[in-house]
Design a protein around this motif. Structure first.
Motif, short mmCIF file in Angstrom:
data_model
loop_
_atom_site.label_atom_id
_atom_site.label_comp_id
_atom_site.label_asym_id
_atom_site.label_seq_id
_atom_site.Cartn_x
_atom_site.Cartn_y
_atom_site.Cartn_z
N VAL A 1 0.85 -1.19 0.00
CA VAL A 1 0.00 0.00 0.00
C VAL A 1 0.89 1.24 0.00
O VAL A 1 1.63 1.48 0.96
N THR A 2 0.83 2.01 -1.08
CA THR A 2 1.64 3.21 -1.18
C THR A 2 1.22 4.21 -0.11
O THR A 2 0.02 4.47 0.05
N PRO A 3 2.16 4.76 0.67
CA PRO A 3 1.77 5.78 1.66
C PRO A 3 0.95 6.88 1.00
O PRO A 3 1.24 7.31 -0.12
N TRP B 1 -5.59 -5.53 5.50
CA TRP B 1 -4.72 -5.07 4.41
C TRP B 1 -5.38 -5.22 3.05
O TRP B 1 -5.24 -4.31 2.20
N PRO B 2 -6.11 -6.30 2.77
CA PRO B 2 -6.82 -6.35 1.49
C PRO B 2 -7.81 -5.18 1.32
O PRO B 2 -7.93 -4.63 0.22
N TYR B 3 -8.48 -4.81 2.40
CA TYR B 3 -9.44 -3.69 2.29
C TYR B 3 -8.70 -2.37 2.06
O TYR B 3 -9.11 -1.55 1.23
N LEU B 4 -7.58 -2.17 2.76
CA LEU B 4 -6.78 -0.96 2.54
C LEU B 4 -6.28 -0.90 1.09
O LEU B 4 -6.31 0.17 0.46
N ARG B 5 -5.84 -2.03 0.56
CA ARG B 5 -5.37 -2.05 -0.83
C ARG B 5 -6.51 -1.73 -1.78
O ARG B 5 -6.32 -1.03 -2.79
N PRO C 1 -2.42 5.64 5.90
CA PRO C 1 -3.04 4.83 4.83
C PRO C 1 -4.57 4.84 4.85
O PRO C 1 -5.20 4.76 3.80
N PHE C 2 -5.18 4.95 6.04
CA PHE C 2 -6.65 4.94 6.07
C PHE C 2 -7.27 6.15 5.39
O PHE C 2 -8.47 6.18 5.13
#
Length: 334
Positions: free
Chosen positions: A12-14, A242-246, A316-317
């Motif tokens: 996930v890119t900052p 992490w999948p949701y953040l991506r 990230p959020f």
């Protein structure tokens, strides 16, 4: 040699690296105050993790500082009161009355069921008397979906509360704004989806609530579930964090960035600490001075300035506010 797969964080890119330039503050127009964590509900999607057993709330000293801040800075045109159930926490009525006395718009983010809690039955009349704008959580127009997210019986009480507000003129009188807030169910699998179209969903809400209950309202705000608070805890338990953040990062929409709510808003917690938004507040990411020090309401008063924050703190959020049509306390951004 077999290489290890990249860590989830690395995929996930900052958020700040996705922007063309630093995210900076605009002139402050909105003062959002989280009065505390006390609430009569404990909703599954609550990023504040509020509930009946929480005790954190404003102190008299911080309440006085906030009233002085409103008095000293006319550029604050809107005071946005949230919680918990803001109505249950110390300072609610003094803040309402001080802000209205100064000619500011006051918004209260109400769960509606508080109208039926002992000691709070006068709230609808109080709201109308002080021309408080009501922003009411109603995560779906269907009963089963609401009760699954917020608890058994919440839907029926919400409907009764909305009907009472309509009787007092809310949704009819331009001075008595009534807005509803939709948020989707918490993801339960990796088949994620973006929040539906705000315009289309408002039409569905209007038709259903009017035809079934005679309810009218002004606006529907669609809000994305950010992976913080209880949503984060649930996603982590299902290995979906992490999948949701991506997913959110993959649907980043640069057109939302100019309208992000953090740009013209100060968010304040019950201890008087400043944040760029309510989500940063819940993740303990305070606003910083140019020298890197966390800021408080007392610091603003001492400096006699609202402009001590130059760069907004991101994490990230933040992708939750820029995915698709965007998301904010005022709904979609594009």
């Amino acid at each position: 040699m077999v290489q290890s797969p990249p860590s989830p964080v690395a995929t996930v890119t900052p958020f700040d690296q996705r922007l063309d330039q630093p995210l900076t503050k605009l002139p402050i127009g909105v003062l959002q105050i989280n009065l505390g964590r006390k609430c009569n509900l404990a909703c599954t999607h609550c990023h504040v993790e509020a509930g009946p057993n929480r005790t954190e709330e404003l102190s008299p000293a911080v309440t006085d500082q906030l009233i002085e801040l409103m008095r000293r800075f006319p550029q604050i045109t809107t005071v946005d009161l949230t919680g918990g159930a803001p109505e249950m926490n110390y300072g609610f009525r003094p803040l309402v009355e001080a802000a209205r006395g100064l000619g500011k718009t006051v918004m209260v983010r109400s769960n509606l069921t508080i109208f039926f809690a002992p000691g709070f039955e006068d709230l609808p009349d109080y709201f109308a008397r002080h021309q408080v704008q009501v922003v009411a959580s109603l995560p779906c127009y269907l009963e089963d979906n609401v009760d699954k997210q917020r608890g058994a019986g919440v839907y029926s009480e919400s409907i009764r509360a909305l009907q009472r507000l309509n009787q007092l003129g809310y949704g009819h009188d331009p001075a008595l704004g009534l807005d509803l807030v939709y948020n989707p169910p918490v993801p339960r699998s990796a088949e994620f989806s973006l929040t539906p179209s705000q315009v289309g969903l408002q039409s569905d809400y209007e038709e259903y609530l009017r035809s079934h209950f005679g309810i009218v309202f002004n606006h529907l705000y669609t809000i994305t579930n950010l992976p913080i608070g209880r949503v984060k805890q649930y996603l982590q338990g299902k290995d979906l964090y992490w999948p949701y953040l991506r997913f959110l990062a993959d649907h980043h929409n640069p057109a939302t960035v100019p309208n992000l709510m953090c740009r013209n808003q100060l968010s304040v917690d019950y201890e008087g600490v400043l944040y760029d938004c309510d989500f940063n507040q819940m993740e303990s990411v305070p606003s910083l001075s140019p020298s890197g020090q966390p800021l408080t309401v007392a610091d603003l008063l001492t400096a006699n300035s609202l402009d001590l924050i130059t760069e907004i703190q991101t994490r990230p959020f933040c992708y939750g506010c820029t995915a698709g049509a965007g998301s904010s306390c005022g709904g979609a951004l594009t």
